[in-house]
Design a protein around this motif. Structure first.
Motif, PDB file in Angstrom:
ATOM      1  N   ASP A   1      -1.867  -9.008   7.290  1.00 57.82           N
ATOM      2  CA  ASP A   1      -2.676  -7.810   7.012  1.00 57.82           C
ATOM      3  C   ASP A   1      -1.782  -6.618   6.686  1.00 57.82           C
ATOM      4  OD1 ASP A   1      -5.142  -9.140   7.578  1.00 57.82           O
ATOM      5  OD2 ASP A   1      -4.765  -8.846   9.724  1.00 57.82           O
ATOM      6  N   LEU A   2      -0.673  -6.490   7.409  1.00 61.01           N
ATOM      7  CA  LEU A   2       0.259  -5.386   7.133  1.00 61.01           C
ATOM      8  C   LEU A   2       0.877  -5.544   5.747  1.00 61.01           C
ATOM      9  CD1 LEU A   2       2.119  -4.855  10.538  1.00 61.01           C
ATOM     10  CD2 LEU A   2      -0.015  -3.845   9.712  1.00 61.01           C
ATOM     11  N   TYR A   3       1.214  -6.786   5.402  1.00 58.69           N
ATOM     12  CA  TYR A   3       1.751  -7.047   4.058  1.00 58.69           C
ATOM     13  C   TYR A   3       0.715  -6.692   2.994  1.00 58.69           C
ATOM     14  CZ  TYR A   3       3.254  -9.566  -0.077  1.00 58.69           C
ATOM     15  OH  TYR A   3       3.592  -9.886  -1.370  1.00 58.69           O
ATOM     16  N   ARG A   4      -0.527  -7.164   3.189  1.00 60.19           N
ATOM     17  CA  ARG A   4      -1.608  -6.878   2.222  1.00 60.19           C
ATOM     18  C   ARG A   4      -1.837  -5.380   2.088  1.00 60.19           C
ATOM     19  NH1 ARG A   4      -5.977  -9.076   5.011  1.00 60.19           N
ATOM     20  NH2 ARG A   4      -7.268  -7.716   3.755  1.00 60.19           N
ATOM     21  N   ALA A   5      -1.756  -4.660   3.193  1.00 60.24           N
ATOM     22  CA  ALA A   5      -2.013  -3.218   3.170  1.00 60.24           C
ATOM     23  C   ALA A   5      -1.038  -2.484   2.263  1.00 60.24           C
ATOM     24  CB  ALA A   5      -1.948  -2.648   4.588  1.00 60.24           C
ATOM     25  N   HIS A   6       0.186  -2.996   2.154  1.00 59.91           N
ATOM     26  CA  HIS A   6       1.176  -2.352   1.281  1.00 59.91           C
ATOM     27  C   HIS A   6       0.861  -2.573  -0.199  1.00 59.91           C
ATOM     28  CE1 HIS A   6       3.435  -1.934   5.046  1.00 59.91           C
ATOM     29  NE2 HIS A   6       3.967  -0.894   4.435  1.00 59.91           N
ATOM     30  N   HIS A   7      -0.085  -3.452  -0.491  1.00 61.22           N
ATOM     31  CA  HIS A   7      -0.492  -3.722  -1.879  1.00 61.22           C
ATOM     32  C   HIS A   7      -1.973  -3.413  -2.116  1.00 61.22           C
ATOM     33  CE1 HIS A   7       3.379  -5.614  -2.604  1.00 61.22           C
ATOM     34  NE2 HIS A   7       3.239  -6.163  -1.404  1.00 61.22           N
ATOM     35  N   ASP A   8      -2.649  -2.925  -1.101  1.00 63.58           N
ATOM     36  CA  ASP A   8      -4.081  -2.640  -1.181  1.00 63.58           C
ATOM     37  C   ASP A   8      -4.320  -1.237  -0.609  1.00 63.58           C
ATOM     38  OD1 ASP A   8      -6.837  -2.391  -0.685  1.00 63.58           O
ATOM     39  OD2 ASP A   8      -7.071  -4.480  -0.083  1.00 63.58           O
ATOM     40  N   PRO A   9      -4.400  -0.225  -1.481  1.00 63.11           N
ATOM     41  CA  PRO A   9      -4.521   1.160  -0.993  1.00 63.11           C
ATOM     42  C   PRO A   9      -5.709   1.398  -0.061  1.00 63.11           C
ATOM     43  CG  PRO A   9      -4.076   1.132  -3.359  1.00 63.11           C
ATOM     44  CD  PRO A   9      -4.317  -0.288  -2.938  1.00 63.11           C
TER      45      PRO A   9
END
Length: 196
Positions: free
Chosen positions: A55-63
């Motif tokens: 989720d943290l990884y995705r958050a860096h690519h999903d504003p």
């Protein structure tokens, strides 16, 4: 302020760290219910999110996901990898939470104070099953409503309005809710004043 992280509300029981731009909160398990009680008393609509390293990884690519995490009142880690990331960055190590165990603990606390609950997410059969389990296991929780998570976008305002009218102490949103925590964030101004 609604949605403002607990650590910014002046409590000493929660500390926010950042892994990249993504926040993670350090709350000792023994203090979790105290922190939740303070959030509930604030009556501002506080979102609590359980996060995995993915989720943290995705958050860096999903504003939108990043905004959701940044505005959440609590971001609680569930994976050992987040603890390792914090240690690697020289940050304090956050405790790891197991969502199922944490939810049972929260529902036990909610029942002890005669609190109210609204269920959201999953298929119709899933939500019916959860409803029955909650009623049997926690008979003193006031279950104010439920709604399956697979609904068309055009239904979002009606679902949010039903939740707002019910005004539960806790809105428990599970898997199967399209958009998941992002839906809660996007609808935050139309939802309940309790914990989400």
């Amino acid at each position: 302020m609604a949605g403002e992280p607990v650590s910014r509300r002046g409590t000493e029981l929660a500390k926010r760290i950042h892994i990249g731009k993504a926040p993670v909160d350090i709350v000792e398990p023994r203090n979790l219910l105290i922190v939740l009680a303070r959030l509930l008393q604030s009556r501002g609509g506080s979102q609590i999110v359980f996060v995995r390293s993915w989720d943290l990884y995705r958050a860096h690519h999903d504003p939108l996901l990043m905004k959701t995490l940044q505005h959440a009142a609590l971001v609680l880690p569930v994976s050992r990898m987040i603890q390792s990331m914090a240690r690697f960055l020289g940050l304090a190590r956050p405790p790891r939470y197991y969502p199922f165990d944490s939810i049972i603990r929260i529902l036990t606390w909610l029942e002890s104070m005669g609190g109210s609950l609204f269920l959201l997410g999953g298929t119709q059969s899933d939500i019916t099953s959860v409803d029955q389990n909650v009623r049997q296991t926690f008979p003193h929780i006031r279950l104010l409503g439920r709604y399956a998570g697979r609904f068309p976008d055009r239904m979002s305002p009606q679902v949010a309005m039903a939740i707002k009218k019910a005004d539960p102490d806790i809105l428990l949103a599970g898997g199967g809710l399209r958009g998941r925590e992002r839906w809660l964030y996007a609808q935050r101004s139309h939802l309940n004043n309790g914990l989400m």
